[in-house]
Motif scaffolding. Structure first.
Motif, PDB file in Angstrom:
ATOM      1  N   VAL A 273      65.667 113.118  46.400  1.00 17.09           N
ATOM      2  CA  VAL A 273      66.306 111.731  46.579  1.00 17.09           C
ATOM      3  C   VAL A 273      65.201 111.021  47.267  1.00 17.09           C
ATOM      4  CG1 VAL A 273      68.053 110.602  47.456  1.00 17.09           C
ATOM      5  CG2 VAL A 273      68.521 113.050  46.476  1.00 17.09           C
ATOM      6  N   ASP A 274      65.433 109.749  47.433  1.00 22.96           N
ATOM      7  CA  ASP A 274      64.428 108.774  48.145  1.00 22.96           C
ATOM      8  C   ASP A 274      64.362 109.388  49.312  1.00 22.96           C
ATOM      9  OD1 ASP A 274      63.136 106.783  48.966  1.00 22.96           O
ATOM     10  OD2 ASP A 274      64.341 105.065  48.622  1.00 22.96           O
ATOM     11  N   SER A 275      63.421 109.617  49.992  1.00 24.44           N
ATOM     12  CA  SER A 275      63.028 110.236  51.257  1.00 24.44           C
ATOM     13  C   SER A 275      63.339 108.917  52.329  1.00 24.44           C
ATOM     14  CB  SER A 275      62.007 111.024  51.509  1.00 24.44           C
ATOM     15  OG  SER A 275      60.876 110.149  51.333  1.00 24.44           O
ATOM     16  N   SER A 276      63.011 107.792  51.926  1.00 29.48           N
ATOM     17  CA  SER A 276      63.171 106.916  52.976  1.00 29.48           C
ATOM     18  C   SER A 276      64.816 106.066  53.090  1.00 29.48           C
ATOM     19  CB  SER A 276      62.200 105.500  52.384  1.00 29.48           C
ATOM     20  OG  SER A 276      62.596 105.119  51.183  1.00 29.48           O
ATOM     21  N   SER A 277      65.521 106.631  52.146  1.00 25.59           N
ATOM     22  CA  SER A 277      66.948 105.966  52.503  1.00 25.59           C
ATOM     23  C   SER A 277      67.595 106.549  53.401  1.00 25.59           C
ATOM     24  CB  SER A 277      67.547 106.434  51.133  1.00 25.59           C
ATOM     25  OG  SER A 277      67.918 108.022  50.882  1.00 25.59           O
ATOM     26  N   LYS A 278      68.653 105.967  53.881  1.00 30.12           N
ATOM     27  CA  LYS A 278      69.504 106.315  54.863  1.00 30.12           C
ATOM     28  C   LYS A 278      70.109 107.567  54.439  1.00 30.12           C
ATOM     29  CE  LYS A 278      73.440 104.644  57.898  1.00 30.12           C
ATOM     30  NZ  LYS A 278      74.353 103.732  58.456  1.00 30.12           N
ATOM     31  N   PHE A 279      70.519 107.634  53.303  1.00 28.69           N
ATOM     32  CA  PHE A 279      71.347 108.694  52.682  1.00 28.69           C
ATOM     33  C   PHE A 279      70.608 109.845  52.825  1.00 28.69           C
ATOM     34  CE2 PHE A 279      71.869 111.828  49.336  1.00 28.69           C
ATOM     35  CZ  PHE A 279      73.379 111.927  49.471  1.00 28.69           C
ATOM     36  N   TYR A 280      69.314 110.214  52.662  1.00 30.54           N
ATOM     37  CA  TYR A 280      68.346 111.172  52.665  1.00 30.54           C
ATOM     38  C   TYR A 280      68.175 111.607  54.168  1.00 30.54           C
ATOM     39  CZ  TYR A 280      64.261 113.783  53.028  1.00 30.54           C
ATOM     40  OH  TYR A 280      63.500 115.167  53.368  1.00 30.54           O
ATOM     41  N   THR A 281      68.031 110.754  55.324  1.00 26.90           N
ATOM     42  CA  THR A 281      67.922 110.947  56.517  1.00 26.90           C
ATOM     43  C   THR A 281      69.087 111.602  57.212  1.00 26.90           C
ATOM     44  OG1 THR A 281      68.382 108.621  57.231  1.00 26.90           O
ATOM     45  CG2 THR A 281      65.959 109.208  56.836  1.00 26.90           C
ATOM     46  N   THR A 282      70.252 110.894  56.840  1.00 26.16           N
ATOM     47  CA  THR A 282      71.568 111.317  57.297  1.00 26.16           C
ATOM     48  C   THR A 282      71.852 112.770  56.854  1.00 26.16           C
ATOM     49  OG1 THR A 282      71.991 109.032  57.549  1.00 26.16           O
ATOM     50  CG2 THR A 282      73.720 110.502  57.829  1.00 26.16           C
ATOM     51  N   SER A 283      71.704 112.765  55.613  1.00 23.67           N
ATOM     52  CA  SER A 283      72.098 114.179  54.972  1.00 23.67           C
ATOM     53  C   SER A 283      71.401 115.391  55.337  1.00 23.67           C
ATOM     54  CB  SER A 283      72.323 113.887  53.470  1.00 23.67           C
ATOM     55  OG  SER A 283      73.079 112.958  52.987  1.00 23.67           O
ATOM     56  N   SER A 284      70.193 115.094  55.599  1.00 22.27           N
ATOM     57  CA  SER A 284      68.869 116.073  55.738  1.00 22.27           C
ATOM     58  C   SER A 284      69.321 116.549  57.261  1.00 22.27           C
ATOM     59  CB  SER A 284      67.608 115.451  55.667  1.00 22.27           C
ATOM     60  OG  SER A 284      67.411 114.636  56.581  1.00 22.27           O
ATOM     61  N   THR A 285      69.552 115.637  58.026  1.00 22.71           N
ATOM     62  CA  THR A 285      69.976 116.123  59.623  1.00 22.71           C
ATOM     63  C   THR A 285      71.177 116.713  59.682  1.00 22.71           C
ATOM     64  OG1 THR A 285      69.128 114.020  60.291  1.00 22.71           O
ATOM     65  CG2 THR A 285      70.654 115.056  61.929  1.00 22.71           C
ATOM     66  N   PHE A 286      72.509 116.348  58.489  1.00 19.69           N
ATOM     67  CA  PHE A 286      73.452 116.897  58.628  1.00 19.69           C
ATOM     68  C   PHE A 286      73.429 118.392  58.175  1.00 19.69           C
ATOM     69  CE2 PHE A 286      77.213 118.289  55.904  1.00 19.69           C
ATOM     70  CZ  PHE A 286      78.175 118.349  56.688  1.00 19.69           C
ATOM     71  N   ILE A 287      72.588 118.595  57.325  1.00 13.38           N
ATOM     72  CA  ILE A 287      72.614 119.871  56.502  1.00 13.38           C
ATOM     73  C   ILE A 287      71.793 120.809  57.659  1.00 13.38           C
ATOM     74  CG2 ILE A 287      71.174 121.289  54.833  1.00 13.38           C
ATOM     75  CD1 ILE A 287      72.045 118.952  52.929  1.00 13.38           C
TER      76      ILE A 287
END
Length: 343
Positions: free
Chosen positions: A239-253
Protein backbone atom coordinates in the motif's frame (compact mmCIF):
# COMPACT_ATOMS: atom_id res chain seq x y z
CA UNK A 1 -20.41 6.98 -32.71
CA UNK A 2 -17.32 7.59 -30.61
CA UNK A 3 -19.52 9.05 -27.87
CA UNK A 4 -21.76 5.97 -27.87
CA UNK A 5 -18.73 3.67 -27.81
CA UNK A 6 -17.23 5.66 -24.95
CA UNK A 7 -20.47 5.50 -22.96
CA UNK A 8 -20.76 1.79 -23.61
CA UNK A 9 -17.16 1.22 -22.57
CA UNK A 10 -17.72 3.20 -19.37
CA UNK A 11 -20.85 1.23 -18.57
CA UNK A 12 -19.09 -2.08 -19.14
CA UNK A 13 -16.19 -0.91 -17.00
CA UNK A 14 -18.51 0.15 -14.18
CA UNK A 15 -20.33 -3.16 -14.37
CA UNK A 16 -17.02 -5.02 -14.13
CA UNK A 17 -15.97 -2.96 -11.12
CA UNK A 18 -19.36 -3.45 -9.52
CA UNK A 19 -19.16 -7.21 -10.01
CA UNK A 20 -15.63 -7.26 -8.63
CA UNK A 21 -16.68 -5.33 -5.51
CA UNK A 22 -19.75 -7.49 -4.94
CA UNK A 23 -17.80 -10.74 -5.19
CA UNK A 24 -15.03 -9.41 -2.97
CA UNK A 25 -17.27 -8.12 -0.20
CA UNK A 26 -19.90 -10.86 -0.33
CA UNK A 27 -17.13 -13.41 0.25
CA UNK A 28 -15.99 -11.53 3.35
CA UNK A 29 -16.30 -13.31 6.69
CA UNK A 30 -17.29 -10.07 8.41
CA UNK A 31 -20.81 -8.61 8.61
CA UNK A 32 -21.44 -5.59 6.40
CA UNK A 33 -22.17 -3.50 9.44
CA UNK A 34 -18.69 -4.10 10.87
CA UNK A 35 -16.99 -3.37 7.56
CA UNK A 36 -18.86 -0.13 6.98
CA UNK A 37 -18.36 1.06 10.54
CA UNK A 38 -14.65 0.27 10.26
CA UNK A 39 -14.45 2.18 7.00
CA UNK A 40 -16.29 5.14 8.46
CA UNK A 41 -13.92 5.24 11.39
CA UNK A 42 -10.92 5.53 9.12
CA UNK A 43 -12.47 6.98 5.96
CA UNK A 44 -9.85 9.69 5.37
CA UNK A 45 -7.02 7.20 5.77
CA UNK A 46 -8.73 4.58 3.65
CA UNK A 47 -9.65 6.67 0.62
CA UNK A 48 -9.31 10.48 0.88
CA UNK A 49 -11.91 11.14 -1.79
CA UNK A 50 -14.92 13.34 -0.99
CA UNK A 51 -17.34 11.34 -3.13
CA UNK A 52 -16.30 8.09 -1.51
CA UNK A 53 -16.60 9.54 1.99
CA UNK A 54 -20.09 10.82 1.17
CA UNK A 55 -21.05 7.33 -0.01
CA UNK A 56 -19.86 5.94 3.32
CA UNK A 57 -21.77 8.50 5.36
CA UNK A 58 -25.01 7.89 3.47
CA UNK A 59 -24.74 4.10 3.63
CA UNK A 60 -28.10 2.77 4.92
CA UNK A 61 -27.00 0.92 8.05
CA UNK A 62 -30.65 0.56 9.09
CA UNK A 63 -31.01 -1.97 6.28
CA UNK A 64 -28.13 -4.08 7.56
CA UNK A 65 -29.04 -7.18 9.53
CA UNK A 66 -25.66 -7.49 11.17
CA UNK A 67 -25.01 -10.82 9.45
CA UNK A 68 -22.99 -11.62 6.30
CA UNK A 69 -25.08 -10.98 3.19
CA UNK A 70 -25.87 -14.25 1.35
CA UNK A 71 -24.27 -14.55 -2.05
CA UNK A 72 -26.39 -13.02 -4.78
CA UNK A 73 -28.36 -10.89 -2.32
CA UNK A 74 -26.10 -7.90 -1.86
CA UNK A 75 -28.39 -4.91 -1.41
CA UNK A 76 -25.63 -2.31 -1.50
CA UNK A 77 -25.74 1.15 -3.14
CA UNK A 78 -24.08 1.06 -6.56
CA UNK A 79 -22.08 4.23 -5.88
CA UNK A 80 -20.63 2.70 -2.75
CA UNK A 81 -19.53 -0.50 -4.50
CA UNK A 82 -18.07 1.38 -7.45
CA UNK A 83 -16.05 3.67 -5.21
CA UNK A 84 -14.93 0.73 -3.11
CA UNK A 85 -13.85 -1.33 -6.09
CA UNK A 86 -11.43 1.38 -7.22
CA UNK A 87 -9.47 1.32 -3.96
CA UNK A 88 -6.00 -0.15 -4.33
CA UNK A 89 -5.56 -3.52 -2.57
CA UNK A 90 -9.07 -3.35 -1.21
CA UNK A 91 -9.02 -6.84 0.32
CA UNK A 92 -5.98 -6.20 2.50
CA UNK A 93 -7.26 -2.78 3.50
CA UNK A 94 -10.57 -4.26 4.59
CA UNK A 95 -8.80 -6.87 6.71
CA UNK A 96 -6.69 -4.20 8.41
CA UNK A 97 -9.75 -2.01 8.95
CA UNK A 98 -11.78 -4.76 10.59
CA UNK A 99 -8.86 -5.88 12.79
CA UNK A 100 -8.25 -2.31 13.89
CA UNK A 101 -11.88 -2.14 14.97
CA UNK A 102 -12.25 -5.58 16.55
CA UNK A 103 -8.85 -6.23 18.14
CA UNK A 104 -9.07 -3.50 20.86
CA UNK A 105 -12.40 -4.99 22.05
CA UNK A 106 -10.92 -8.49 22.17
CA UNK A 107 -7.79 -7.22 23.95
CA UNK A 108 -9.93 -5.41 26.55
CA UNK A 109 -11.94 -8.57 27.29
CA UNK A 110 -8.79 -10.70 27.40
CA UNK A 111 -7.14 -8.30 29.85
CA UNK A 112 -10.12 -8.63 32.21
CA UNK A 113 -10.07 -12.43 31.96
CA UNK A 114 -6.34 -12.73 32.59
CA UNK A 115 -6.36 -10.35 35.56
CA UNK A 116 -9.49 -11.79 37.21
CA UNK A 117 -8.50 -15.43 36.70
CA UNK A 118 -4.99 -14.87 38.02
CA UNK A 119 -6.33 -12.96 41.03
CA UNK A 120 -8.89 -15.70 41.71
CA UNK A 121 -6.19 -18.37 41.71
CA UNK A 122 -4.01 -16.31 44.06
CA UNK A 123 -6.91 -15.84 46.51
CA UNK A 124 -7.66 -19.57 46.57
CA UNK A 125 -4.02 -20.41 47.20
CA UNK A 126 -3.12 -17.60 49.63
CA UNK A 127 -6.23 -16.16 51.35
CA UNK A 128 -6.08 -16.72 55.10
CA UNK A 129 -9.71 -15.58 55.42
CA UNK A 130 -10.93 -18.20 52.95
CA UNK A 131 -8.90 -20.96 54.64
CA UNK A 132 -10.28 -19.96 58.06
CA UNK A 133 -13.84 -20.10 56.69
CA UNK A 134 -13.28 -23.59 55.27
CA UNK A 135 -11.84 -24.70 58.65
CA UNK A 136 -14.94 -23.35 60.45
CA UNK A 137 -17.17 -25.27 58.02
CA UNK A 138 -15.19 -28.42 58.80
CA UNK A 139 -15.47 -27.91 62.58
CA UNK A 140 -19.14 -26.98 62.38
CA UNK A 141 -19.83 -30.13 60.36
CA UNK A 142 -18.02 -32.23 62.96
CA UNK A 143 -20.01 -30.58 65.73
CA UNK A 144 -23.35 -31.28 64.04
CA UNK A 145 -22.37 -34.88 63.41
CA UNK A 146 -20.81 -35.59 66.82
CA UNK A 147 -23.88 -37.51 68.05
CA UNK A 148 -23.77 -39.90 65.11
CA UNK A 149 -22.26 -43.23 66.12
CA UNK A 150 -21.20 -43.92 62.55
CA UNK A 151 -19.26 -40.70 62.06
CA UNK A 152 -16.08 -39.45 63.65
CA UNK A 153 -14.44 -36.08 63.50
CA UNK A 154 -13.23 -35.44 59.98
CA UNK A 155 -9.87 -33.84 59.26
CA UNK A 156 -10.85 -32.64 55.78
CA UNK A 157 -13.73 -32.57 53.31
CA UNK A 158 -14.02 -32.70 49.55
CA UNK A 159 -14.56 -29.36 47.80
CA UNK A 160 -17.83 -30.39 46.04
CA UNK A 161 -19.41 -30.46 49.52
CA UNK A 162 -19.46 -26.64 49.43
CA UNK A 163 -22.08 -26.73 46.68
CA UNK A 164 -24.41 -28.85 48.86
CA UNK A 165 -24.24 -26.96 52.15
CA UNK A 166 -27.23 -24.71 51.47
CA UNK A 167 -29.51 -27.58 50.49
CA UNK A 168 -28.82 -29.53 53.71
CA UNK A 169 -31.28 -27.95 56.15
CA UNK A 170 -32.52 -28.79 59.62
CA UNK A 171 -36.15 -28.83 60.73
CA UNK A 172 -36.08 -25.11 61.48
CA UNK A 173 -35.19 -24.43 57.86
CA UNK A 174 -31.63 -23.35 58.61
CA UNK A 175 -28.44 -24.83 57.25
CA UNK A 176 -24.83 -24.71 58.32
CA UNK A 177 -24.24 -21.46 56.41
CA UNK A 178 -26.96 -19.70 58.42
CA UNK A 179 -25.25 -20.69 61.68
CA UNK A 180 -21.84 -19.61 60.39
CA UNK A 181 -23.15 -16.26 59.12
CA UNK A 182 -24.94 -15.59 62.41
CA UNK A 183 -21.80 -16.46 64.36
CA UNK A 184 -19.71 -14.08 62.26
CA UNK A 185 -22.28 -11.26 62.39
CA UNK A 186 -22.76 -11.56 66.17
CA UNK A 187 -19.15 -11.78 67.38
CA UNK A 188 -16.41 -9.17 67.12
CA UNK A 189 -13.74 -11.87 67.24
CA UNK A 190 -14.79 -12.80 63.70
CA UNK A 191 -14.48 -9.30 62.26
CA UNK A 192 -11.90 -10.45 59.71
CA UNK A 193 -14.38 -12.99 58.35
CA UNK A 194 -16.82 -10.20 57.57
CA UNK A 195 -14.64 -9.67 54.49
CA UNK A 196 -15.62 -13.09 53.13
CA UNK A 197 -18.06 -11.62 50.55
CA UNK A 198 -15.20 -9.61 49.06
CA UNK A 199 -12.96 -12.68 48.93
CA UNK A 200 -15.68 -14.75 47.27
CA UNK A 201 -16.24 -11.99 44.73
CA UNK A 202 -12.56 -12.19 43.76
CA UNK A 203 -12.83 -15.88 42.89
CA UNK A 204 -16.15 -15.67 41.03
CA UNK A 205 -15.07 -15.62 37.37
CA UNK A 206 -18.49 -16.48 35.92
CA UNK A 207 -19.23 -12.84 35.04
CA UNK A 208 -16.23 -12.53 32.73
CA UNK A 209 -16.61 -12.22 28.92
CA UNK A 210 -15.16 -15.73 28.64
CA UNK A 211 -13.32 -18.15 30.92
CA UNK A 212 -10.39 -20.55 30.85
CA UNK A 213 -12.57 -23.61 30.46
CA UNK A 214 -10.36 -24.65 27.53
CA UNK A 215 -7.03 -22.82 27.82
CA UNK A 216 -5.68 -24.47 24.66
CA UNK A 217 -8.46 -22.86 22.61
CA UNK A 218 -7.48 -19.40 23.82
CA UNK A 219 -3.84 -20.12 23.04
CA UNK A 220 -4.84 -21.29 19.56
CA UNK A 221 -6.95 -18.16 19.03
CA UNK A 222 -4.02 -15.93 19.99
CA UNK A 223 -1.72 -17.82 17.63
CA UNK A 224 -4.25 -17.48 14.81
CA UNK A 225 -4.64 -13.76 15.44
CA UNK A 226 -0.87 -13.31 15.50
CA UNK A 227 -0.61 -15.13 12.16
CA UNK A 228 -3.24 -12.77 10.69
CA UNK A 229 -1.32 -9.71 11.84
CA UNK A 230 1.95 -11.10 10.48
CA UNK A 231 0.33 -11.78 7.11
CA UNK A 232 -1.04 -8.24 6.99
CA UNK A 233 2.32 -6.78 7.94
CA UNK A 234 3.79 -8.45 4.84
CA UNK A 235 1.05 -7.10 2.59
CA UNK A 236 0.91 -3.59 4.02
CA UNK A 237 4.14 -2.33 2.35
CA UNK A 238 2.40 -2.77 -1.02
CA UNK A 239 0.00 0.00 0.00
CA UNK A 240 1.17 3.57 -0.54
CA UNK A 241 3.78 3.88 2.22
CA UNK A 242 3.41 7.66 2.31
CA UNK A 243 -0.27 7.52 3.21
CA UNK A 244 -1.71 8.04 6.66
CA UNK A 245 -3.40 4.66 6.37
CA UNK A 246 -0.04 2.93 5.98
CA UNK A 247 1.73 4.70 8.83
CA UNK A 248 -1.18 4.35 11.25
CA UNK A 249 -1.88 0.72 10.35
CA UNK A 250 1.75 -0.38 10.47
CA UNK A 251 2.15 1.17 13.92
CA UNK A 252 -1.05 -0.52 15.07
CA UNK A 253 0.02 -3.94 13.75
CA UNK A 254 3.45 -3.72 15.38
CA UNK A 255 1.93 -2.77 18.73
CA UNK A 256 -0.69 -5.52 18.46
CA UNK A 257 1.97 -8.16 17.74
CA UNK A 258 3.91 -7.11 20.84
CA UNK A 259 0.72 -7.22 22.95
CA UNK A 260 -0.22 -10.67 21.63
CA UNK A 261 3.21 -12.02 22.60
CA UNK A 262 2.62 -10.59 26.08
CA UNK A 263 -0.85 -12.12 26.29
CA UNK A 264 0.49 -15.52 25.25
CA UNK A 265 3.12 -15.38 28.00
CA UNK A 266 0.52 -14.36 30.58
CA UNK A 267 -1.83 -17.06 29.35
CA UNK A 268 0.90 -19.64 30.00
CA UNK A 269 1.39 -18.21 33.52
CA UNK A 270 -2.34 -18.38 34.31
CA UNK A 271 -2.62 -21.94 32.98
CA UNK A 272 0.19 -22.88 35.36
CA UNK A 273 -1.73 -21.28 38.26
CA UNK A 274 -4.91 -23.13 37.28
CA UNK A 275 -3.05 -26.44 37.34
CA UNK A 276 -1.61 -25.53 40.74
CA UNK A 277 -5.08 -24.75 42.13
CA UNK A 278 -6.41 -28.04 40.72
CA UNK A 279 -3.72 -29.97 42.59
CA UNK A 280 -4.26 -27.92 45.76
CA UNK A 281 -8.02 -28.56 45.80
CA UNK A 282 -7.87 -32.05 44.29
CA UNK A 283 -10.53 -30.89 41.82
CA UNK A 284 -10.15 -30.65 38.07
CA UNK A 285 -10.31 -27.30 36.30
CA UNK A 286 -12.77 -25.70 35.60
CA UNK A 287 -15.00 -27.59 38.07
CA UNK A 288 -13.69 -25.68 41.10
CA UNK A 289 -14.84 -22.36 39.56
CA UNK A 290 -18.42 -23.67 39.36
CA UNK A 291 -18.24 -24.97 42.94
CA UNK A 292 -17.00 -21.65 44.31
CA UNK A 293 -19.62 -19.77 42.25
CA UNK A 294 -22.42 -21.90 43.70
CA UNK A 295 -20.96 -21.61 47.21
CA UNK A 296 -20.66 -17.83 46.80
CA UNK A 297 -24.32 -17.52 45.81
CA UNK A 298 -25.42 -19.75 48.69
CA UNK A 299 -23.28 -17.91 51.24
CA UNK A 300 -24.58 -14.51 50.14
CA UNK A 301 -28.18 -15.74 50.35
CA UNK A 302 -27.60 -17.17 53.83
CA UNK A 303 -25.91 -13.91 54.89
CA UNK A 304 -28.82 -11.82 53.59
CA UNK A 305 -31.41 -14.03 55.33
CA UNK A 306 -29.39 -13.95 58.57
CA UNK A 307 -29.15 -10.16 58.51
CA UNK A 308 -32.88 -9.85 57.82
CA UNK A 309 -33.71 -12.20 60.71
CA UNK A 310 -31.34 -10.38 63.06
CA UNK A 311 -32.87 -7.04 62.08
CA UNK A 312 -36.35 -8.37 62.90
CA UNK A 313 -35.17 -9.78 66.24
CA UNK A 314 -33.47 -6.49 67.09
CA UNK A 315 -36.63 -4.55 66.29
CA UNK A 316 -38.75 -6.91 68.40
CA UNK A 317 -36.28 -6.61 71.28
CA UNK A 318 -36.31 -2.82 71.08
CA UNK A 319 -40.11 -2.80 71.01
CA UNK A 320 -40.23 -5.16 74.02
CA UNK A 321 -37.81 -2.93 75.93
CA UNK A 322 -39.81 0.15 75.06
CA UNK A 323 -43.00 -1.57 76.20
CA UNK A 324 -41.38 -2.57 79.52
CA UNK A 325 -40.24 1.00 80.16
CA UNK A 326 -43.67 2.26 79.25
CA UNK A 327 -45.29 -0.08 81.78
CA UNK A 328 -42.91 1.00 84.55
CA UNK A 329 -43.62 4.68 83.89
CA UNK A 330 -47.37 4.05 83.81
CA UNK A 331 -47.26 2.17 87.12
CA UNK A 332 -45.35 5.04 88.73
CA UNK A 333 -47.81 7.64 87.47
CA UNK A 334 -50.97 5.66 88.22
CA UNK A 335 -50.19 3.18 91.03
CA UNK A 336 -52.68 0.44 91.65
CA UNK A 337 -54.07 0.40 88.11
CA UNK A 338 -53.25 -1.93 85.31
CA UNK A 339 -51.85 -0.71 81.97
CA UNK A 340 -52.02 -2.37 78.62
CA UNK A 341 -49.42 -1.07 76.18
CA UNK A 342 -50.98 0.70 73.26
CA UNK A 343 -54.08 2.02 75.12
Amino acid sequence: MDEVQSTTSSTVGDAHLLSKAEMLLISSDHPWEHIVEALKQFDEEFFPDKGFCEALLTFPLQEISGKPIPKGQADIPTEFLLALSRVERISERLQVMVLRKEYPLFASDLEKVLQKTKRGCEVILESGILKRLLLIILKMGNFLNEHSSQRRGATAFRLPLLADLFATKQQNGKNILHYICNMIESNDCFNDLKLIPEELEKIDVTKLPFSFEQPDLLKGHLQKMKASFLALSEVLPHVDSSSKFYTTSSTFIQKALEEIDGYMARNTEVVGLLNKVSRFLAVEHPTFWYIFHKFSQDYMQALQETRQENAILKQEKEEAQADAVDRVVWNIITPGTSHTHGH
